[in-house]
Write a protein that holds these residues in place. Sequence first.
Motif: not given
Length: 423
Positions: A205-209, A214-215, A328-329
Amino acid sequence: MVEEAVPEPRPRGVRAVGAVGGAPRPIASVAAGESLRRGTGLGELDRVLGGGLVQGSVVLVGGDPGIGKSTLALQACGALARQGVPVLYVAGEESPEQVRMRADRLGIAETGVLIVAETSADAVADLIEQTRPAAVVVDSIQTLHTAALASAPGSVGQVRESAALLVTRAKASGVACFLIGHVTKEGTLAGPRVLEHLVDTVLYFEGDGAHALRVLRAVKNRFGSTNEVAVFEMGEGGLAEVPNPSAAFLAERPAGAPGSAVLATLEGSRPVLVEIQALVSRSGLAMPRRTTIGLDPGRVALLLAVLEKRMRMPLHDQDVFLNVAGGLRIDEPAADLAVVAAVASSARGRPLADDVVIWGEVGLTGEVRAVGRAESRLREAARQGFRRCVLPASNARGLAAVDGTRAEGVAALDQLFEALALA
Ligand code: TYD
Ligand code: MG
């Protein structure tokens, strides 16, 4: 040094869980049993799982602290319980009262989710036997410890031994199990990358706080493709599914500003449009700054060198900042062309046309190289209302316009500059 538990010697004739004897036989003679899947009620989560939760499967959910793992897990519990499926939430980090507060916020307090505060893996294994839920969430695996080892909870040995115990129990009783794990900044699941081979599915679970998007992505899945990603948005009432990620990522795109380029990237197998932002400004430093957020700094340095050398764009005395809007990365080389366009647009102070989408890999001699799935990227651009796509010439060959959205091939950076009126 990692502590290991010395297993009790197994009595002769008793097989380990999962191992089944018998003589070797042709694979075609094995009955193809479709494993039992159940929809969780969260459509996007099901998609990433490969079409639902498989009975007896173990899913590891990793991510930075505070990204929303507990929220996702509790929402999935609520959605399952709402269908009358018995679920157990094991809280190791928070008190049941804290989880109750979150459940109220998510509107799932009345769905009948069972909750227990427990940090002993042995006790959790017994609870699974006693309560026989269809699914259990362990939040988090790092808080569990087992009496089999003397080391402290959170140590690699403890995490691995506790997870192994739960995996064995889940398989034996057909309970689907979500293990939540914190990822350290280095990107490892708190040391125990070891868990990844133990479990059936690994989701990150990724994303920038600082952003709401969220992805959720599968990096391993024994029961489905690892190409699926889901996009969620964190809001007041928890995580909401984002049906149109491109629109969400482009929502705040400035009109007519230099340094902004729209990229068609692939998230798993899904094309998504995102905005790449560049700011090039005169540097007062002996070593100008190169700051990137969401992009590989090494790759960006390479692209800046190509711009300097092949396009004679003076960047050695300029600070360059790059950012992927929305948190996003991106590690796809297909982003190269959009990065180059954004940097050149900012350096020249000329905005790009706002109806153009860009993608393609850039080589060291300034050539533009083909990337995968050009047609689905073009379709996504058309679906979002863009009129032009600038893409590698080798991809554009044989690619017809989609709904009036043209594919303009470029073979080298000078053609890119031409196409975008940056020359
Ligand atoms: P959480 O699920 O506790 O993260 P993790 O388990 O990965 O550490 O979520 C943490 C953040 O999510 C917290 O900063 C508050 C925010 N949040 C919302 O914005 N809305 C909500 O409805 C909930 C439950 C949390
Ligand atoms: Mg949590």
